[in-house]
Design an enzyme around this catalytic site. Structure first.
Site: not given
Ligand code: GUN
Length: 283
Positions: A52, A96, A119
């Site tokens: 990422k 994460q 997200d």
């Protein structure tokens, strides 16, 4: 032999467009920023986070990485997120998953302001996806839809079977296919006749986390097979949830692992970060 749906090629095209938009924002004095939080030392998570960061660098997006020790408390993590929620340089915040067991995943996800939730895990964003009125789409399902569209595959009226019912992939995947007018079946570990359900699919999306679980006898001749899995085979080699060697002989098109859905997920995260930056600067 099935046509290979190349996630690296498609994600490169998506990222090129994002890069142009990032440059155009920069010329207007707007810098795009993404905060990435990782707690603990999970090796797979470390690789995902590194990928990422790399994508941010390629596209001119500033990444702010917070690598926290495994012993981090809920209070410490919440306090970092509050700081990032209020930081104008940070357009998107990603924490994460999975988090270490002692942390309250729901509490943490809910603490990210929905405007920065790139997200699309916050209940407000999940609800918006349900009613088709969304700002952000969840990255992996959005990447799958993008691949299907880019490959010129029609979804409308097709029988789509999603194997897996996670909040991150299976459930939102079913919703996005439905928004594209597909007829959708969601299968999971308790499904009776899983093999028959899968073999009915015109488009089969597999996200169950079991190496090479879907074999050729579970796939209809000419079907489109999308493999969301990231597993290790008996030799420790990276593979998907689909037995690529046998299924690619029968399917009409198939995504490989690696080089399929994975790169698309990251491209969609970048797209959400850009969307967040645009929205936050249009007020
Ligand atoms: N862990 C596995 N997939 C994801 C994802 O898409 N987002 C986050 N934040 N964590 C993950």
């Amino acid at each position: 032999m099935a046509k290979i749906i190349d996630g690296r090629e498609i994600s490169a095209a998506v990222k090129q467009q994002i890069k142009e938009d990032v440059v155009s924002l920069y010329k207007q004095g707007i810098e795009v920023g993404l905060a990435v939080i990782i707690v603990g030392d999970d090796p797979a998570s470390k690789v995902y986070v590194a990928n990422k960061e790399k994508a941010c660098e390629q596209l001119g997006i500033t990444s702010y990485k917070y690598a926290l020790p495994a012993e981090t408390t809920n209070e410490e993590l919440l306090s970092l997120i509050e700081k990032l929620n209020n930081d104008k340089k940070v357009n998107g915040i990603l924490c994460q998953l999975p988090l270490p067991k002692h942390l309250d995943e729901k509490l943490i996800i809910n603490s990210i302001v929905p405007e920065k939730d790139v997200d699309a895990f916050h209940p407000q964003n999940v609800g918006k996806i349900m009613i088709g009125d969304f700002d952000f789409l969840p990255c992996t399902p959005a990447g799958v839809i993008e691949m299907i569209k880019y490959s010129g595959i029609e979804m409308s009226g097709k029988k789509c079977v999603v194997v897996g019912r996670s909040n991150i992939v299976g459930k939102p995947m079913a919703m996005l296919l439905l928004h594209n007018n597909a007829t959708v079946t969601v299968c999971h570990s308790r499904t009776v006749n899983l093999k028959e359900e899968c073999a009915n699919a015109d488009i089969l999306v597999v996200a169950i986390g079991k190496a090479k679980f879907v074999t050729a006898d579970m796939v209809k001749e000419g079907a489109i097979v999308i493999d969301v899995g990231m597993d290790r085979d008996e030799n420790g080699k990276l593979c998907g949830d689909v037995d690529f060697d046998s299924v690619s002989q029968k399917a009409g098109a198939i995504t490989p692992v690696p080089g399929g859905v994975g790169p698309m997920t990251i491209a969609m995260l970048m797209k959400n970060t850009l969307t967040a930056a645009k929205k936050q600067n249009s007020k």
